[in-house]
Design a protein around this motif. Structure first.
Motif, mmCIF file in Angstrom:
data_model
loop_
_atom_site.group_PDB
_atom_site.id
_atom_site.type_symbol
_atom_site.label_atom_id
_atom_site.label_comp_id
_atom_site.label_asym_id
_atom_site.label_seq_id
_atom_site.Cartn_x
_atom_site.Cartn_y
_atom_site.Cartn_z
ATOM 1 N N THR A 39 -5.574 -2.397 -0.747
ATOM 2 C CA THR A 39 -5.687 -1.577 0.456
ATOM 3 C C THR A 39 -6.890 -2.067 1.252
ATOM 4 O O THR A 39 -7.691 -2.884 0.780
ATOM 5 N N GLY A 99 0.796 -1.223 0.000
ATOM 6 C CA GLY A 99 0.000 0.000 0.000
ATOM 7 C C GLY A 99 0.826 1.270 0.000
ATOM 8 O O GLY A 99 0.310 2.352 -0.212
ATOM 9 N N HIS A 135 2.263 3.054 2.401
ATOM 10 C CA HIS A 135 2.194 4.068 3.461
ATOM 11 C C HIS A 135 3.584 4.351 4.019
ATOM 12 O O HIS A 135 3.923 5.483 4.316
ATOM 13 N N SER A 179 1.482 -3.222 -5.897
ATOM 14 C CA SER A 179 0.218 -2.479 -5.914
ATOM 15 C C SER A 179 -0.702 -2.832 -7.078
ATOM 16 O O SER A 179 -1.927 -2.690 -6.935
ATOM 17 N N THR A 205 -6.696 3.686 3.111
ATOM 18 C CA THR A 205 -5.667 3.619 2.075
ATOM 19 C C THR A 205 -4.453 2.796 2.502
ATOM 20 O O THR A 205 -3.532 2.595 1.710
ATOM 21 N N THR A 206 -4.441 2.311 3.728
ATOM 22 C CA THR A 206 -3.359 1.451 4.214
ATOM 23 C C THR A 206 -3.383 0.119 3.479
ATOM 24 O O THR A 206 -4.445 -0.475 3.274
ATOM 25 N N GLY A 207 -2.216 -0.391 3.091
ATOM 26 C CA GLY A 207 -2.135 -1.686 2.440
ATOM 27 C C GLY A 207 -2.376 -2.820 3.413
ATOM 28 O O GLY A 207 -1.984 -2.752 4.584
#
Length: 470
Positions: A120, A80, A82, A99, A142-144
């Motif tokens: 995500t 993700g 981050h 991704s 939005t965090t993976g």
């Protein structure tokens, strides 16, 4: 054009051979999309990898790992992106970018999902909530899913269903020698143990299988905002309530600065506030009795606690955590004594920017019932987790803000056992890694590292060094 690296020069023919073996693509420094491809969510890490391999599937990951090993390149693995500590990018090495890998196969009857590592939490929640199912996910959508899970995974379902890693039932891993293995309780069981909290130390995880749980689509969740002058009574009162809260309710305290949002009185915009946030993972009607006492700890400036979609709570904080700002996190597991909470409140008064915060995460419940030896995440005491965040729109004075966070963490950590939560830590510090994986846990992790990555190819993480490098 040939590319210089710290280890030598990658010629056009060498790169072309790599690319010919991919379904995805290679992004080079002179490509038009390079700056976009190298960017990560955390603007504090502005690095220039020699190559970015955007993988379309597991075969591409195998090819990228083999290439990195053959060329002796520093490896960063990105899901993700981050990248709190900057591990998903690197200077002068190769980024294995997962991704594009966003497949998800939900089995609603078996309550399982097999999810590719480029998803995500917003992506995965979209797929699982179609069936009224979920697993513990991130506080920002939005965090993976991959890095979050491998480090533990603290979220709104923690007390009801445990960490994300507690719900991991299997993982597909590309190891340092290019093998693909399935790790679960029967196959590669030691690797499976290590993946649940040991981070990305042991290979590239390309897919994750989770146990899902009935959650939503409506939950009782949201925020209650209190003024600074009531901070002590609110925080200590909240602590007392946590001692008897049902497992369905997971809460946290956010000591922050009031943003200019319409639901807050204009006169408090830009002032320090106390935010209670939480979610009841059960019947929203039954949850009213559980969240009611949170409303009586002081005089709320705003009460946004009520029925909402589960995905709404999962993404509620997204507008405040957009990409590009400079971020530094540091953390400590603590016992919430009066002295500990006093230290947290003192540092709230010293936050250096309006975007800097201190979070107190409630633990306990299902999280604490997992035996400490069951997973590499062994910090199972039902205390609290404090996350100290220095955040700024740009690099101006950012070093000073980081110094504030480190000082705050040092004082707050005195009220615990010294361990960090690896996902909430912006430093790659061996002493903190040792504190977080104490004694026999660290020794066991080293044995797994020796088996699957004896040369420490995967070292951009909270690193477990193999015994040959110790």
């Amino acid at each position: 054009m040939s590319i210089d690296t710290a280890k030598g020069i990658l010629g056009d023919a060498t790169i072309a051979e790599l690319e010919a073996g991919l379904r995805g693509r290679v992004v080079r420094p002179d490509d038009a999309g390079y700056d976009q491809a190298r960017a990560v969510w955390n603007g504090a890490h502005d690095r220039h990898p020699a190559l970015i391999v955007r993988c379309a599937g597991t075969a591409d990951v195998i090819r990228a790992v083999e290439f990195a090993r053959s060329q002796d390149l520093l490896v960063a693995v990105r899901g993700g992106a981050h990248s709190i500590a900057g591990f998903s990018t690197c200077e002068d090495g190769i980024v294995i970018d997962l991704s594009p890998m966003k497949g998800a196969d939900v089995d609603p009857d078996g309550r399982r999902v097999v999810a590719q590592a480029g998803l995500t939490w917003g992506d995965l929640d979209h797929e699982t909530q179609a069936f009224g199912l979920a697993v513990t996910g991130g506080l920002v959508s939005t965090t993976g899913i991959a890095g979050f899970t491998l480090g533990g995974g603290v979220g709104w379902l923690l007390r009801r269903h445990g960490l994300a890693s507690d719900n991991l039932t299997a993982a597909q891993v590309v190891t340092a020698d290019g093998r693909v293995v399935r790790a679960d309780r029967q196959e590669h069981s030691e690797l499976f143990w290590a993946l649940r909290g040991g981070g990305g130390n042991f290979g590239v995880v390309t897919s994750l299988e989770y146990q899902l749980h009935p959650v939503g689509p409506q939950v009782l969740a949201g925020l209650i905002v209190y003024p600074l002058e009531e901070a002590q009574q609110v925080v200590t009162g909240w602590r007392e309530l946590t001692r008897s809260m049902p497992d369905e309710l997971t809460t946290l305290v956010n000591l922050t600065t009031a943003p200019p949002l319409p639901f807050l009185p204009e006169e408090v915009h830009g002032t320090r506030i106390v935010v209670l946030a939480g979610m009841y993972a059960g019947d929203p009607a039954a949850g009213e009795a559980a969240v009611g006492p949170l409303r009586t700890l002081g005089t709320p400036l705003a009460d946004l606690m009520g029925p909402m979609p589960y995905t709404g709570m999962q993404s509620m904080l997204d507008p405040l955590w957009t990409a590009g700002a400079h971020n530094y996190f540091t953390s400590a597991f603590i016992e919430p004594s009066d002295a500990a909470l006093g230290a947290v409140l003192r540092h709230h008064l010293r936050t250096p920017t309006p975007y800097s915060e201190l979070h107190l995460h409630q633990l306990g419940g299902a999280f604490a019932r997992v035996p400490a030896e069951a997973t590499a995440f062994s910090q199972r005491d039902p205390g609290m987790l404090c996350n100290v965040i220095a955040r700024s729109p740009d690099a101006t004075d950012f070093d000073a803000y980081v110094a504030w966070a480190r000082t705050a963490r040092e004082e707050i950590a005195r009220h615990g056992h010294g361990a960090i939560y690896v996902n909430f830590t912006g430093d790659a510090a061996e002493d903190k890694v040792r504190a977080s994986y104490p004694g026999a846990v660290h020794e066991r992790l080293v044995r797994v590292k020796d088996t699957y990555d004896p040369t420490n190819l995967f070292r951009l993480n909270q690193n477990i060094r193999p015994s040959t490098a110790a």
